[in-house]
Design an enzyme around this catalytic site. Structure first.
Site, PDB file in Angstrom:
ATOM      1  N   TYR A 167     -75.317  -5.109  14.396  1.00  0.00           N
ATOM      2  CA  TYR A 167     -73.858  -4.926  14.529  1.00  0.00           C
ATOM      3  C   TYR A 167     -73.157  -6.277  14.651  1.00  0.00           C
ATOM      4  CZ  TYR A 167     -69.441  -2.829  15.993  1.00  0.00           C
ATOM      5  OH  TYR A 167     -68.127  -2.434  16.056  1.00  0.00           O
ATOM      6  N   PHE A 179     -50.423  -8.707  -7.790  1.00  0.00           N
ATOM      7  CA  PHE A 179     -51.150  -7.485  -8.138  1.00  0.00           C
ATOM      8  C   PHE A 179     -50.555  -6.303  -7.351  1.00  0.00           C
ATOM      9  CE2 PHE A 179     -54.709  -4.477  -7.638  1.00  0.00           C
ATOM     10  CZ  PHE A 179     -54.837  -4.136  -8.974  1.00  0.00           C
ATOM     11  N   ASP A 180     -50.718  -5.080  -7.884  1.00  0.00           N
ATOM     12  CA  ASP A 180     -50.109  -3.867  -7.284  1.00  0.00           C
ATOM     13  C   ASP A 180     -50.372  -3.725  -5.783  1.00  0.00           C
ATOM     14  OD1 ASP A 180     -50.495  -3.629  -9.977  1.00  0.00           O
ATOM     15  OD2 ASP A 180     -51.291  -1.598  -9.905  1.00  0.00           O
ATOM     16  N   ASP A 227     -54.863 -15.267  -4.020  1.00  0.00           N
ATOM     17  CA  ASP A 227     -55.500 -13.977  -4.281  1.00  0.00           C
ATOM     18  C   ASP A 227     -56.579 -14.280  -5.320  1.00  0.00           C
ATOM     19  OD1 ASP A 227     -56.267 -11.502  -5.148  1.00  0.00           O
ATOM     20  OD2 ASP A 227     -54.261 -10.805  -5.690  1.00  0.00           O
ATOM     21  N   ALA A 236     -59.550 -12.878  -6.524  1.00  0.00           N
ATOM     22  CA  ALA A 236     -60.494 -11.919  -7.112  1.00  0.00           C
ATOM     23  C   ALA A 236     -61.270 -12.508  -8.298  1.00  0.00           C
ATOM     24  CB  ALA A 236     -59.741 -10.662  -7.537  1.00  0.00           C
ATOM     25  N   LYS A 293     -64.994  -8.259  -7.947  1.00  0.00           N
ATOM     26  CA  LYS A 293     -64.829  -8.939  -9.245  1.00  0.00           C
ATOM     27  C   LYS A 293     -65.791 -10.137  -9.288  1.00  0.00           C
ATOM     28  CE  LYS A 293     -60.738  -6.635  -8.869  1.00  0.00           C
ATOM     29  NZ  LYS A 293     -60.363  -5.898  -7.659  1.00  0.00           N
ATOM     30  N   HIS A 334     -49.702   7.068 -10.992  1.00  0.00           N
ATOM     31  CA  HIS A 334     -50.630   6.964 -12.124  1.00  0.00           C
ATOM     32  C   HIS A 334     -52.003   7.572 -11.844  1.00  0.00           C
ATOM     33  CE1 HIS A 334     -51.034   3.338  -9.697  1.00  0.00           C
ATOM     34  NE2 HIS A 334     -52.245   3.145 -10.190  1.00  0.00           N
TER      35      HIS A 334
HETATM   36  N1  F0G Z   1     -55.979  -8.736  -6.348  1.00  0.00           N
HETATM   37  C1  F0G Z   1     -56.196  -8.620  -7.662  1.00  0.00           C
HETATM   38  C2  F0G Z   1     -55.750  -9.718  -8.573  1.00  0.00           C
HETATM   39  C3  F0G Z   1     -56.820  -7.472  -8.185  1.00  0.00           C
HETATM   40  O1  F0G Z   1     -57.005  -7.364  -9.493  1.00  0.00           O
HETATM   41  C4  F0G Z   1     -57.237  -6.447  -7.283  1.00  0.00           C
HETATM   42  C5  F0G Z   1     -57.887  -5.241  -7.776  1.00  0.00           C
HETATM   43  C6  F0G Z   1     -57.000  -6.623  -5.912  1.00  0.00           C
HETATM   44  C7  F0G Z   1     -56.363  -7.775  -5.483  1.00  0.00           C
HETATM   45  C8  F0G Z   1     -57.395  -5.573  -4.897  1.00  0.00           C
HETATM   46  O2  F0G Z   1     -58.748  -5.566  -4.712  1.00  0.00           O
HETATM   47  O3  F0G Z   1     -59.512  -3.309  -5.504  1.00  0.00           O
HETATM   48  O4  F0G Z   1     -60.945  -4.738  -4.030  1.00  0.00           O
HETATM   49  O5  F0G Z   1     -58.926  -3.645  -3.126  1.00  0.00           O
HETATM   50  N2  F0G Z   1     -57.931  -4.914  -8.979  1.00  0.00           N
HETATM   51  C9  F0G Z   1     -58.639  -3.780  -9.576  1.00  0.00           C
HETATM   52  C10 F0G Z   1     -58.348  -3.721 -11.048  1.00  0.00           C
HETATM   53  C11 F0G Z   1     -58.452  -2.482  -8.886  1.00  0.00           C
HETATM   54  O6  F0G Z   1     -58.747  -2.734 -11.687  1.00  0.00           O
HETATM   55  O7  F0G Z   1     -57.744  -4.652 -11.587  1.00  0.00           O
HETATM   56  P1  F0G Z   1     -59.567  -4.241  -4.330  1.00  0.00           P
END
Ligand code: F0G
Length: 457
Positions: free
Chosen positions: A72, A124-125, A214, A216, A257, A449
């Site tokens: 843990y 990103f969204d 960010d 990824a 990623k 979506h």
């Molecule tokens: N930032 C970027 C640039 C991303 O593309 C994503 C996720 C996230 C943050 C969030 O990360 O999914 O681990 O919580 N992108 C995926 C996509 C979902 O399909 O582009 P996560």
């Protein structure tokens, strides 16, 4: 003769995928209410929905899974993970999280308050979601060139320093920090240059602001810097990665990623105070400081994945596969975002199907046709994703209607790329017969979506 390019790995384990008939696919997509998220994965032959968590781990990563320490607190897996992040990215303090958006949730809980502004490059969204959820505003400062798919620019992820400075000058007191998304997913997997990072850093210092990257797809960003930016051709990926992050105060990372794992993420930072503040939210939302929502084995696999993803040979194989597909499509005259990005091909659906009305979900229409043609699942990045305006409830119609074909890491071969290209060409050849699209019959109040239901017009 010049030797052709070949993958820098070979295959030790395979996963069967099933071919289907056109009649089956027509039935399945109808039953799925024309929403590709509703399809069972076994109904998909080549799955390009996302490159997130869909990569193939290496033999070394699977070995690390077996070595996972499931204690843990204070697990050896955590220290492997922490050491890898310190060595590769240069940050002293780390908090593991279950994925990227969880890292955003924890860090933004410390940094953002109501009424704040968070400027950046096409957030990103989920980043935008976590900003807006805190009643703050994401201000897009991406360069204008990013929004013209035909324009070739080496760093379409760059921040327009003029736009950023304007926000800082006019509303500097409201800016909580600056987000740099590397590579920029929303603008097509497009990189940010070192020169631009330096420019953003200079402004951030002038106005006393933090930069959060960010990250990824940070390794793909470093690859593009090596290939495209003057003065970086002879530097190693690791040197470039360290330089990139030297301009950041903190990073949020989706390890799904560029750490090539199926789940995981983290926050990394330089400042002990920030770490202490974030630790409070980490424990509330994710878990104890040395596991943060992950198993020990996941932390070990991430550590190994970070090493592999920052090797030039891996990145060259990865990006060249995406380019291979993109160049095939360009050869057929199919309109895609250029230059070709790091993780996906973005097909310009408005230029592909100009006769389909904007109310009839242009990019989704193309994605449905591609699925029916060959069992390939892409994803809509267009008016369905853009959703309704939160205030007026009117549908928003974005500048670009894109169909994203995200390529999972180390999963498909170039034969699959050939199949994708020909399937899309077949639709391209009969594009004039596609006169109408789809209309929404049911939708959720936000993030529609994922669950939207459609019917043929
Ligand atoms: N930032 C970027 C640039 C991303 O593309 C994503 C996720 C996230 C943050 C969030 O990360 O999914 O681990 O919580 N992108 C995926 C996509 C979902 O399909 O582009 P996560």
């Amino acid at each position: 003769m010049e030797l052709p390019f070949a993958e820098s790995y070979r295959i030790k384990m395979i996963e069967p995928i099933r071919r289907s008939t056109r009649a089956e696919r027509e039935q399945w997509i109808k039953e799925a209410k024309y929403n590709l998220f509703n399809l069972k994965s076994e109904y998909v032959f080549v799955d390009l929905l996302t490159d997130s968590g869909t990569g193939a781990m290496s033999d070394r990563q699977w070995s690390e899974m077996m070595l996972g320490d499931e204690s843990y607190a204070g697990a050896s897996s955590f220290f492997k993970f922490k050491d890898a992040i310190r060595e590769i990215m240069g940050f002293e303090y780390v908090l593991p999280t279950h994925q990227g958006r969880a890292a955003e949730n924890v860090l933004f809980s410390v940094l953002i308050k109501e009424g704040d502004l968070v400027p950046g490059n096409s957030h990103f969204d989920t980043t935008k979601g976590h900003i807006e959820y805190r009643k703050a505003k994401a201000v897009d400062c991406t360069i204008d060139e990013a929004f013209d798919t035909t324009l070739v620019h080496p760093f379409k992820g760059n921040v327009d320093l003029g736009k950023l400075e304007k926000v800082l000058k006019e509303n500097g007191n409201k800016v909580s920090f600056i987000v740099l998304t590397i590579t920029c997913n929303s603008s097509g997997g497009q990189p940010v240059s070192i020169e631009n990072m330096k420019g953003v850093r200079k402004l951030a210092d002038e106005y006393g602001k933090k930069i959060v990257m960010d990250s990824a797809r940070f390794a793909e960003n470093a690859y593009f810097i090596k290939m495209r930016e003057e003065g970086y051709g002879s530097k190693s990926i690791r040197e470039i990665v360290l330089e990139m992050f030297s301009y950041a105060d903190a990073v949020t990372m989706s390890a799904k990623k560029d750490a090539i794992v199926n789940i995981g993420g983290f926050i990394a930072m330089r400042d002990k105070e920030l770490y202490n503040s974030a630790s409070v939210f980490e424990i509330m939302y994710e878990g104890y400081l040395t596991y943060g929502g992950l198993a020990g084995r996941d932390l070990s696999a991430i550590a190994q994945g970070l090493h592999e993803a920052t090797e030039f040979d891996y990145l060259e194989t990865r990006v060249k596969q995406v380019e291979y597909l993109g160049n095939k499509l360009l050869g057929f005259g199919i309109p895609i975002q250029q230059p070709i990005g790091g993780h996906a091909i973005f097909v310009d659906a408005k230029r592909f199907l100009p006769q389909v009305k904007k109310e009839e979900c242009i990019a989704q229409t193309l994605a449905i046709h591609l699925y029916i043609e060959a069992g390939i699942r892409g994803v809509e990045i267009g008016s369905i994703l853009a959703d309704r305006d939160p205030v007026t409830r009117e549908n928003r119609y974005p500048e670009l209607e894109l169909m994203r074909l995200a390529i999972p890491r180390r999963v498909y071969t170039n034969n699959h790329m050939d199949l994708i290209a020909v399937a899309l060409k077949n639709i391209w050849d009969k594009r004039n017969t596609i006169r109408t699209g789809f209309r929404i019959v049911r939708e959720a109040p936000i993030m529609r979506h994922f669950t939207v239901e459609l019917e043929k017009v």
